[in-house]
Enzyme design. Structure first.
Site, PDB file in Angstrom:
ATOM      1  N   CYS A 180      -1.549 119.219 -46.319  1.00  0.00           N
ATOM      2  CA  CYS A 180      -1.636 120.421 -46.789  1.00  0.00           C
ATOM      3  C   CYS A 180      -0.486 121.118 -47.388  1.00  0.00           C
ATOM      4  O   CYS A 180      -0.625 122.166 -47.853  1.00  0.00           O
ATOM      5  CB  CYS A 180      -2.251 121.315 -45.705  1.00  0.00           C
ATOM      6  N   ARG A 204      -4.403 126.738 -52.658  1.00  0.00           N
ATOM      7  CA  ARG A 204      -5.442 125.811 -51.910  1.00  0.00           C
ATOM      8  C   ARG A 204      -5.824 125.949 -50.570  1.00  0.00           C
ATOM      9  O   ARG A 204      -6.827 126.216 -50.124  1.00  0.00           O
ATOM     10  CB  ARG A 204      -4.963 124.413 -52.338  1.00  0.00           C
TER      11      ARG A 204
END
Length: 332
Positions: A195, A236
């Site tokens: 991530c 995101r």
């Protein structure tokens, strides 16, 4: 038979890290030998591509059954024959692949160095978590962010944080008490290394540093890629955190659960938000960022030409086709 195959691939996954370092070591050895004589470097780099293919084989089970990622799973499967084909092409004399090989070496050093040093990986993950938290709060959502691998709720119930290996402050906790199909009153979303955008940043660092060009243009190419990737990755994380944590993308649950072999309906929102929407948009973003990079550093097109040749068996001259060329003022 297939069960035994997948079980074997699962066990083989334990060797992914040493295989990755072995491939990087061979790529670096080839890069060093290339400065003396490419013929000395050729066996080392060809072997590096073979080991790199085996490395991707070790990740197939992880991407398909653990990550449940269509894009990453398909990519890991395709990478195996492509790596072997690249080894064969280089062995037969396609010397332009030495540049691509240097790029892979740099990508690997950047990525594995961060992943392998605990203090560095923790600092990066927790920094991305704090920045994601700030943006989520800015949008009016206030999930709790916790450390550890367990959560104790107000009524004294304890829940394990799914698949969390490190007790970093990296987990968002969303209230799910009003969600009818939830088996527990909370939803957790954990920021892990994937991530942070490190993988994509490592790719562009490798591409940019591998080619031979003036440092000024390389710095400009880094400036239009690395910060953009980092910021887009934060967006995101925010998108996935909010939509998954609040179950906003629970679309076609029966179909998605069947396709991805999910055990519970609450997982549907994560699969759609991350594996389908976010990863699909990431591919588009990487194409745009690549365009920005080659405007500053057309030499990168030589690597892309080699990739296209491997995929299509046709030669390309992208600098001429796109009208990009290194400035004439550059030193020879």
């Amino acid at each position: 038979m297939f069960d035994q195959l997948w079980a074997g691939l699962d066990a083989f996954g334990a060797y992914s890290t040493p295989l990755g370092w072995m491939a990087i070591g061979l790529f670096l050895l080839g890069a060093a030998l290339e400065y003396y004589d490419r013929e000395y470097a050729r066996p080392a780099v060809a072997l590096a591509w073979v080991v790199f293919g085996v490395f991707w084989l070790s990740l197939v089970h992880h991407f398909i059954f653990v990550q449940r990622s269509v894009i990453e799973g398909l990519g890991s499967i395709l990478a195996i024959p492509l790596a072997l084909y690249l080894a064969a092409l280089l062995w037969r004399g396609r010397d332009s692949l030495f540049v691509f090989s240097r790029a892979i070496a740099i990508m690997g050093v950047v990525y594995f160095s961060v992943v392998s040093i605990p203090v560095v990986s923790q600092t990066l993950i927790e920094a991305v978590t704090r920045q994601t938290e700030f943006l989520i709060n800015l949008l009016g959502f206030e999930p709790e962010v916790v450390s550890g691998t367990q959560i104790t709720t107000a009524d004294g119930s304890t829940f394990e944080i799914a698949k969390k290996e490190n007790p970093f402050r990296s987990t968002f906790v969303f209230d799910a008490s009003d969600v009818s199909y939830m088996e527990q009153p909370i939803i957790t979303y954990t920021i892990v290394m994937a991530c942070t955008g490190l993988g994509s940043m490592a790719i562009f660092i490798g591409l940019i540093l591998a080619v031979r060009a003036p440092a000024e243009r390389k710095l400009r190419a880094l400036a239009v890629s690395i910060p953009v990737i980092y910021v887009l990755n934060l967006f995101r994380n925010v998108f996935i955190g909010i939509t998954f944590g609040n179950q906003m993308t629970n679309f076609f649950p029966d179909v998605v659960m069947a396709l991805f072999s999910l055990e519970s309906q609450w997982q549907v929102s994560y699969i759609i938000s991350d594996r389908i929407i976010a990863q699909g948009l990431s591919v588009v973003a990487l194409v745009v960022i690549t365009w920005l990079v080659v405007r500053e550093l057309p030499e990168v097109l030589s690597i892309i030409e080699d990739v296209l040749y491997v995929l299509t068996r046709r030669e390309y001259d992208l600098q001429d086709a796109l009208g990009f060329a290194p400035p004439e003022s550059d030193p020879a």
